[in-house]
Every structure is written in C-alpha cells, then in structure tokens.
Design a protein around this motif. Structure first.
Motif, mmCIF file in Angstrom:
data_model
loop_
_atom_site.group_PDB
_atom_site.id
_atom_site.type_symbol
_atom_site.label_atom_id
_atom_site.label_comp_id
_atom_site.label_asym_id
_atom_site.label_seq_id
_atom_site.Cartn_x
_atom_site.Cartn_y
_atom_site.Cartn_z
ATOM 1 N N PHE A 64 0.952 -1.223 -0.237
ATOM 2 C CA PHE A 64 -0.124 0.148 0.057
ATOM 3 C C PHE A 64 0.949 1.278 -0.087
ATOM 4 O O PHE A 64 0.440 2.142 -0.591
ATOM 5 N N ILE A 65 1.932 1.176 0.918
ATOM 6 C CA ILE A 65 2.654 2.429 0.846
ATOM 7 C C ILE A 65 3.321 2.701 -0.641
ATOM 8 O O ILE A 65 3.566 3.877 -0.978
ATOM 9 N N ILE A 66 3.738 1.535 -1.218
ATOM 10 C CA ILE A 66 4.598 1.912 -2.507
ATOM 11 C C ILE A 66 3.510 2.346 -3.404
ATOM 12 O O ILE A 66 3.768 3.323 -4.273
ATOM 13 N N THR A 67 2.292 1.928 -3.507
ATOM 14 C CA THR A 67 1.400 2.669 -4.030
ATOM 15 C C THR A 67 1.052 4.013 -3.961
ATOM 16 O O THR A 67 1.002 4.882 -4.684
ATOM 17 N N ASP A 68 1.087 4.403 -2.727
ATOM 18 C CA ASP A 68 1.082 5.885 -2.259
ATOM 19 C C ASP A 68 1.742 6.572 -2.958
ATOM 20 O O ASP A 68 1.742 7.463 -3.169
ATOM 21 N N ALA A 69 3.145 6.050 -2.597
ATOM 22 C CA ALA A 69 4.495 6.703 -3.238
ATOM 23 C C ALA A 69 4.427 6.975 -4.705
ATOM 24 O O ALA A 69 4.636 7.966 -5.125
ATOM 25 N N ALA A 70 3.828 6.128 -5.458
ATOM 26 C CA ALA A 70 3.570 6.266 -6.736
ATOM 27 C C ALA A 70 2.533 7.349 -7.070
ATOM 28 O O ALA A 70 2.885 8.293 -7.848
ATOM 29 N N ALA A 71 1.648 7.395 -6.281
ATOM 30 C CA ALA A 71 0.695 8.391 -6.372
ATOM 31 C C ALA A 71 1.248 9.706 -6.253
ATOM 32 O O ALA A 71 0.894 10.754 -7.030
ATOM 33 N N GLU A 72 2.040 9.764 -5.184
ATOM 34 C CA GLU A 72 2.610 10.998 -4.584
ATOM 35 C C GLU A 72 3.519 11.604 -5.634
ATOM 36 O O GLU A 72 3.702 12.815 -5.778
ATOM 37 N N ALA A 73 4.387 10.441 -6.168
ATOM 38 C CA ALA A 73 5.322 10.842 -7.119
ATOM 39 C C ALA A 73 4.694 11.552 -8.344
ATOM 40 O O ALA A 73 5.114 12.606 -9.103
ATOM 41 N N ALA A 74 3.472 11.010 -8.898
ATOM 42 C CA ALA A 74 2.915 11.525 -10.165
ATOM 43 C C ALA A 74 2.578 13.027 -9.908
ATOM 44 O O ALA A 74 2.761 13.680 -10.795
ATOM 45 N N VAL A 75 1.759 13.024 -8.882
ATOM 46 C CA VAL A 75 1.217 14.449 -8.650
ATOM 47 C C VAL A 75 2.317 15.423 -8.203
ATOM 48 O O VAL A 75 2.211 16.425 -9.081
ATOM 49 N N GLY A 76 3.050 14.862 -7.403
ATOM 50 C CA GLY A 76 4.328 15.954 -7.090
ATOM 51 C C GLY A 76 5.154 16.236 -8.268
ATOM 52 O O GLY A 76 5.427 17.661 -8.515
ATOM 53 N N LEU A 77 5.418 15.481 -9.110
ATOM 54 C CA LEU A 77 6.211 15.755 -10.429
ATOM 55 C C LEU A 77 5.272 16.458 -11.428
ATOM 56 O O LEU A 77 5.650 17.431 -12.041
ATOM 57 N N GLY A 78 3.982 16.227 -11.423
ATOM 58 C CA GLY A 78 3.070 16.857 -12.133
ATOM 59 C C GLY A 78 3.083 18.433 -11.699
ATOM 60 O O GLY A 78 3.090 19.372 -12.719
ATOM 61 N N ILE A 79 3.015 18.615 -10.309
ATOM 62 C CA ILE A 79 2.893 20.130 -10.025
ATOM 63 C C ILE A 79 4.271 20.659 -10.412
ATOM 64 O O ILE A 79 4.360 21.808 -10.658
ATOM 65 N N PHE C 52 8.224 -11.527 -2.657
ATOM 66 C CA PHE C 52 7.162 -10.643 -3.799
ATOM 67 C C PHE C 52 7.540 -9.196 -3.709
ATOM 68 O O PHE C 52 7.435 -8.500 -4.634
ATOM 69 N N LEU C 53 7.657 -8.740 -2.467
ATOM 70 C CA LEU C 53 7.961 -7.317 -2.149
ATOM 71 C C LEU C 53 9.237 -6.991 -2.940
ATOM 72 O O LEU C 53 9.158 -5.869 -3.499
ATOM 73 N N PHE C 54 10.196 -7.634 -2.970
ATOM 74 C CA PHE C 54 11.361 -7.531 -3.669
ATOM 75 C C PHE C 54 11.172 -7.192 -5.205
ATOM 76 O O PHE C 54 11.547 -6.029 -5.690
ATOM 77 N N VAL C 55 10.283 -8.016 -5.742
ATOM 78 C CA VAL C 55 9.833 -7.711 -7.108
ATOM 79 C C VAL C 55 8.968 -6.427 -7.360
ATOM 80 O O VAL C 55 9.376 -5.557 -8.367
ATOM 81 N N VAL C 56 8.095 -6.383 -6.346
ATOM 82 C CA VAL C 56 7.290 -5.333 -6.609
ATOM 83 C C VAL C 56 8.081 -3.845 -6.426
ATOM 84 O O VAL C 56 7.906 -2.958 -7.009
ATOM 85 N N GLN C 57 9.199 -3.863 -5.516
ATOM 86 C CA GLN C 57 10.030 -2.806 -5.238
ATOM 87 C C GLN C 57 10.603 -2.293 -6.485
ATOM 88 O O GLN C 57 10.761 -1.231 -7.049
ATOM 89 N N ILE C 58 11.234 -3.339 -7.214
ATOM 90 C CA ILE C 58 11.869 -3.260 -8.357
ATOM 91 C C ILE C 58 11.109 -2.632 -9.570
ATOM 92 O O ILE C 58 11.365 -1.519 -10.176
ATOM 93 N N ILE C 59 9.707 -3.286 -9.724
ATOM 94 C CA ILE C 59 8.934 -3.002 -10.908
ATOM 95 C C ILE C 59 8.484 -1.560 -10.731
ATOM 96 O O ILE C 59 8.488 -0.710 -11.551
ATOM 97 N N LEU C 60 7.913 -1.391 -9.327
ATOM 98 C CA LEU C 60 7.173 0.212 -9.048
ATOM 99 C C LEU C 60 7.932 0.892 -8.719
ATOM 100 O O LEU C 60 7.861 2.029 -9.391
ATOM 101 N N TYR C 61 8.813 0.887 -7.922
ATOM 102 C CA TYR C 61 9.999 2.039 -7.448
ATOM 103 C C TYR C 61 10.904 2.232 -8.877
ATOM 104 O O TYR C 61 11.047 3.246 -9.011
ATOM 105 N N VAL C 62 11.671 1.305 -8.957
ATOM 106 C CA VAL C 62 12.940 1.403 -9.826
ATOM 107 C C VAL C 62 12.297 1.572 -11.180
ATOM 108 O O VAL C 62 12.573 2.589 -12.058
ATOM 109 N N GLY C 63 11.260 0.722 -11.705
ATOM 110 C CA GLY C 63 10.796 0.684 -13.324
ATOM 111 C C GLY C 63 10.061 1.557 -13.499
ATOM 112 O O GLY C 63 9.673 2.045 -14.497
ATOM 113 N N GLY C 64 9.088 2.085 -12.364
ATOM 114 C CA GLY C 64 7.999 3.100 -12.687
ATOM 115 C C GLY C 64 8.452 4.532 -11.969
ATOM 116 O O GLY C 64 8.551 5.571 -12.817
ATOM 117 N N ILE C 65 8.318 4.722 -10.589
ATOM 118 C CA ILE C 65 8.470 5.902 -10.048
ATOM 119 C C ILE C 65 9.933 6.574 -10.705
ATOM 120 O O ILE C 65 9.960 7.911 -10.885
#
Lengths: 100, 435, 173
Positions: A64-79, C52-65
């Motif tokens: 959930f926190i990673i999801t949150d971070a993604a949302a925050e990054a998207a909006v923050g970078l948009g701003i 699983f979190l290892f992979v999620v971390q790489i896909i979402l954080y590194v590959g996305g954000i």
C-alpha cells in the motif's frame, strides 16, 4: 537469522537521511526523492516486523505504501512541471507566490 | 566462514557454471544473431549479405567484435563521464540478468524462483535506465530526444506487456517459469491456443519493448541520427548492441515459456506424434550434410578449413541429440532435446522480429503512442477479464473448456473490432475538424 | 554468516545511497543514487524472505517511479541550477535537529532492547511457512480477502493521481 533490530537501525538511518534531505535541500525534485527515502525506511520497518510476528500483513501494508508513493510522485512531479513552465525554477524557497 | 564458502560452492556449482557459460557464450551468440539478421535482410532484399569474412560470412561476428573492441573510445567533452560509463553497463546488466530465470531445458535453469516471471519483468524494466541515462549523459540533443522518446515508449508498452503476461499467468496459476511449462505439459496444450489475444499483444508489445522496427523510434536514424546511442562508439556502442539483442532473446524466451510451451516438443503428450523426437537429430544432421556439401565449393584451403570446422560443430551438436533418442523423456536426454526445442522456438520468435523489421515502415511517434494507449492497453485489459471469465466459467460453473474459451474469445475480438472502429471514427472527426 | 554479509552489504549500500541522494549537487546523480538505494532495499527484502515485495519494489519503484523522476529531471534540468546554492538557510539547525532525532530514536531502540518489556516480549523471529504456500500467494490471499476495501481505495487513489497528473501536465492551468 539477522535480528530485527539491525533492520530497525538501517531504517532509522535512512529515515534521518530523508528528513535531513527534506529540511535542507532547495531543489524540489531532491526533496521529493528524500520523501521516497523516508517511505522506504518505513517499508523496511514494516517488512522486518512482519517477519518478527510471522505473518505477511506488514508486507501487504508495504505494498500500500509503495502505491501511495507512486501516486505522490505522479502528482508531485506534475505540479513541479506545471510550476517550472510558469516560473522557470525548481527551488523550493522561490516558490513563494501563494497565489497563481 | 570457509566451511560456508565451501557449502555454497558445492551446492551451487552448476548454477555458477551455467551463469558463466551464459555470460561467456551469449555475446558470441548475439553476434551470430546479428549475422542471421543481416542474412535474412539480404534474403528479403534479394542479395547475398555478408560473404567475405569466412565462408558465407560465418566469421563476420568475430571480425565485427574485434573491430568494435579496438576502435577508439570517445567520450564527448561535456559528457557526464560517470553516467556515460554506467549507462551501457546497466543496459547489458539488465539484459543478461534476466537469463538467470529462463529455463532453457528441464535441467538448464540457473535459479528456479517462485517469482521467476515477475523477476524477468522487473529486471528488464531496469533496462530503461541504460537508455535514459545514456541519452542524458551524452549531453546532445539527439541523444536526449531519443532517450525521452524511449522512456515514454517503454513505460507505455510495459503496461500492455504486463497485462498480456497476466492473461497467461491466470491460466497457469504460478509465477515460476518451470511450473508454467509444467502446467502446459500437464494440461497438454500451449497457452497460445487458450489466450491467443494475449500472445498477439505480447508479440506487438515486445517489439516495442526491445526498440525494434517498426517501433524503433528512439533510434530512428532518419530523424534522430542514432537516438540515445548517437555519441557512443566502439566498445560502449557494442554493449548497447549486445543489450538490444539479449533483450530480444529474453522476450523471445519469455514468450516461448509462457505461451509456446517452453522446452516441450510439439504434441508432447500424444503418442501418435512421437516420431517428432527424431526431428532434432535429423535437422542437425541435415545441416551437417549441407555443410559437408559446401566444403569443396569454397575457394582456397583456409575457407575450406573454416567450413570444415563449422561442419564439425554441427556434427558435435548432432551426436548428443541422436544419443538421446532412445529415451527422450527423462534425465539428460530430455534436457538436450528440450534445449533444442526451446532454442528453435526462440529463434522462430526472433525471426518474426526480423521479418517485421524488413516488412513494415516505421511508425510516427504519435501513432506509436496511440497504438499503445488507445488499442493495446484497453484490449489487454479486456483480454485479462475475458480469460478470467473463461476460467470461472470452466472451473466454477463447469462449462466445457472449449466453449468457455471460445465465448470469451469472441467477446474479446468484438471488443478489439470496436476499439479499431472507434479509433477510425476519432481520426475522421479530427480530419473533419481540421478541414 | 552469508546472510549477515549480504545484510551488511545491502544495508551499507542503502544508507550510502541515501546519504549521496541528499548531498549530490546534480539531480540526475541524486536519482542514480536513489536507484542504488532502492535496489539495495529490495535486497534487504530478500534477506527477509519477502520475495514478492522485492519484485514489486523493483517494478514499481525502480521501473516506474524512478523513470518518472528521471524523465522530469530531464525536462526541467537547468544548467543554472547547478551553480546555485543547493542548501537553504536553515541547514545547520535542521541537520542538528535531525541528528538529535536520530540519537533519540537509537536511544529508544537501545532501551527497548535492554528492557524486559520491549522487543523481548515479541516472539522470536521464525522462518515463515513459505515452503507450504509461496509468499506471493500469501500476500495475494491477504490483499484480496482481508484488505479488499483498502485495496480498492488504493486503486481509486491511483486513479485520482492519474487524473491529477494529467491535469497538471496540460499546457495551461
């Protein structure tokens, strides 16, 4: 088996680094990155304690926190992009107009 | 400490050897894929292709490698040196690391992870950084434009590719590459026949993911010189090239494992088709025979000698395939035959890439993004829902599997047709408003 | 032993990467070190059996954000920005306070470890039953059974963020 306290120490160090980054840097993008560091520190804690209590709930919360971070990054970078287009700056202490 | 090191060595010796083999052999193999590409291109354009270095250009990859390695290594004056150095290494790292989870045969698998497919997806998503950072570090506008284009393209198509993978995963019910093939062996059909729409989406998406024509916008030479690689030369450029070809092989391997039955022989469970077991040694024997036939036709003893060496290599591959014939279902025999089928399928997949490259003209960038966002992503979501519905209809409601898959397939195809129609209408509307 | 070496390697890399994120002058360098730190954190998850979190971390954080971050840094990169002062006026106060915070948290941790009411009360770490059911399946079951509503709310959050980002990215706001 690595004791949980080791992970907590790592998490504390990352957290403090992130806090220092947020409080001292002028570049907004680096401030956002420091926030990511803080969220990561929280995640390490959650996963470490989830192992300690022997369930995966902590990992679910980390997701959930990673999801949150993604949302925050998207909006923050948009701003940031919108602001940069209008004011040609990414420095936090120059963002002082309060009104568009 | 020492004991532990010994423990690791003795337990993981084959994994280490496998890894070393891949790292040592793969660059050479990639060179031969390049040769194959040039030969296929030449064939489609009715010419001969490389013929000078070695018989039929068989030594061309080695010559290219030597040329690239002894070329002058140029770093632009105002480039960011550290990142300029790091970027191609990252690209190759991402390409090569994926091989850790790819099961070439029943035995030839470095790590049987229970998250294998996601691992490959994650690692190959790191390859974007090689491109983006390389383009940025070059401090050139062409490079930066190429890098921005490629990151936009890769991020967009990753969604469609991921959803296409999900449609296969839902059926197999596991993320482990080995178990996915095991599921296909157990159920007796390849997943491409159950989720054909997913396979097509994966095919198109993987062409875009590897930056191949017709989606090679990041390196479109008529607009951007060479895109993110513009400032690279010599060995670093070779690393980018290696990364591109290893990515091609990786997406081919994933498609083979997920949709095309991995190392399984066609009709693996049907006794009537057991004669297909004779195909691998016969094919290799045929190649060997052709090589023998070509030896006397070469000019000069050196060319004849090299041709003879390649004949020997083909024969050496034939021997274990033939030796495995009596009992090709278990042990090392299964491994040898499995590897043959796996590599044959991957090569067929890569051939489709080459075929597309020499057949289709390059897309415009907005068309590329439109294809991704307006067609592939919605269609992939519909496809995942369709496959999930088929599974529920079959497993919970007890429908005939063929009927449930057929019904959802029809719905998915109708959705695809509707998407295409909506896209055409939108295009006409914009044309009208422009006029 | 191997576990411990891996742990110290990943932990050191994560913390070092974090420190460099904060101190680097160029935002792209910061991003590269943040990627390093995030990958090292993914490694820490592996030492915790959270694959699983290892992979999620790489896909979402590194590959996305992080791709998003690098993308935006390239869009707004100014050569002028490199020659400006990078730290604001409250740096010293903020640094001191942060170190005080760190000292306090570490002290709290040490106290908790030494006291009988702290961590000792929690059950000793044991290897989760990953062999029975994979880590991925466990998390999936948990997310789709116990936490369905938070999961859906998270998806709505993502949708809102998506719309927000699109609105922010428009030419005129």
């Amino acid at each position: 088996m690595i004791p949980t306290s080791h992970y907590v120490v790592v998490s504390l160090l990352l957290f403090t680094t992130g806090v220092i980054g947020v409080l001292t840097r002028r570049n907004v993008i680096i401030i956002l990155m420091s926030i990511e560091l803080i969220l990561n520190a929280v995640n390490i804690n959650l996963v470490a304690f989830s192992r300690l209590v022997g369930s995966v709930e902590g990992q679910a919360f980390a997701i959930f926190i990673i999801t949150d971070a993604a949302a925050e990054a998207a909006v923050g970078l948009g701003i940031i992009i919108a602001f940069f287009r209008n004011r040609e700056t990414v420095l936090a202490d120059e963002m002082d107009i309060l009104k568009w | 400490m020492l004991q532990e090191a010994y423990f690791i060595l003795s337990n993981y010796i084959w994994q280490i050897v496998d890894g070393l083999v891949i790292v040592a052999i793969f660059p050479l193999l990639a060179g031969y894929v390049v040769l194959l590409e040039r030969k296929v291109m030449a064939d489609m354009q009715a010419r001969l292709g490389p013929m000078r270095v070695g018989p039929h250009g068989l030594l061309q990859p080695l010559a290219d490698a030597v040329k690239l390695m002894i070329k002058e290594d140029i770093i632009p004056e105002s480039a960011d040196r550290a990142i300029f150095w790091l970027a191609p290494v990252l690209s190759v790292f991402a390409g090569m690391l994926s091989f850790a989870a790819i099961p070439v045969g029943p035995g030839f698998l470095i790590a049987d992870m229970n998250i294998g497919l996601l691992f490959i997806f994650a690692v190959s998503s790191m390859g974007i950084f090689g491109i983006v950072l390389g383009g940025w570090a070059s401090n050139s506008h062409y490079s930066l434009m190429g890098a921005l284009r490629s990151s936009a393209q890769l991020v967009s198509y990753e969604v469609a590719v991921g959803m296409a993978m999900v449609s296969g995963l839902l059926l197999a019910g596991t993320l482990s590459m080995k178990d996915i093939v095991g599921y296909q062996a157990h159920s007796g059909f390849w997943l491409v026949f159950v989720a054909p729409v997913g396979f097509v989406i994966y095919l198109v998406g993987s062409v875009a993911e590897t930056n191949r024509a017709p989606f090679d916008l990041p390196e479109a030479e008529s607009e951007l010189v060479a895109g993110y690689m513009t400032e690279y030369s010599g060995f670093r450029w070779a690393l980018y090239f290696l990364a591109e070809y290893s990515n091609m092989v990786v997406v081919g391997s994933v498609a083979t494992t997920l949709f095309l039955g991995g190392w399984l022989r066609p009709f693996a469970g049907t006794p009537a088709f057991h004669f297909l077991d004779y195909a691998p040694p016969l094919v290799m024997l045929g190649v060997t025979g052709y090589c023998v036939y070509r030896i006397p036709k070469q000019t000069g003893w050196d060319q004849k000698f090299i041709m003879a060496i390649f004949t020997g290599i083909c024969f050496v591959i034939t021997v274990p395939l033939a030796a495995a014939l009596p009992h090709p279902v278990a042990g090392w025999q299964a491994g040898v035959h499995g590897a043959f089928w796996f590599i044959a399928k991957v090569m067929a997949y890569v051939y489709v890439f080459l075929w597309a490259r020499f057949t289709f003209p390059r897309y415009r960038f907005d068309q590329l993004m439109q294809l991704g966002w307006h067609y592939l992503i919605p269609l992939s979501i519909v496809n995942v829902m369709g496959v999930a519905t088929a599974i529920v209809l079959h497993r919970e409601a007890g429908w005939n599997p063929v009927v449930s898959i057929g019904v959802t397939l029809v719905v998915t195809v109708l959705a695809a047709l509707w998407l295409v129609r909506a896209g055409e209408r939108r295009e006409q509307a914009t044309l009208k408003s422009a006029a | 032993m191997t576990n411990l070496i891996l742990f110290y390697f990943f932990a050191g890399l994560a913390v070092l990467g974090g420190v460099l994120v904060v101190t680097m002058r160029n935002a792209v360098h910061s991003a590269v070190f943040l990627i390093t730190s995030l990958l090292a954190t993914a490694g820490l998850y592996l030492t915790l059996n959270a694959e699983f979190l290892f992979v999620v971390q790489i896909i979402l954080y590194v590959g996305g954000i992080m791709v998003l971050f690098v993308f935006v840094i390239m869009l707004v990169n100014l050569d002028v920005a490199l020659h400006q002062v990078q730290f604001n006026r409250q740096t010293w106060v903020a640094g001191l306070l942060s170190f005080a915070l760190l000292a306090e948290l570490l002290a709290a941790l040490a106290l908790a470890r030494s006291s009988s009411t702290g961590m000792q009360l929690l059950p000793a770490p044991h290897v989760p039953a990953a062999s029975v059911q994979g880590n991925t399946e466990q998390i999936g079951t948990l997310l789709f059974q116990n936490y369905v509503i938070p999961f859906e709310i998270a998806s709505i959050l993502l949708l809102v963020a998506l719309v927000g980002a699109v609105v922010m990215g428009k030419k005129r706001i």
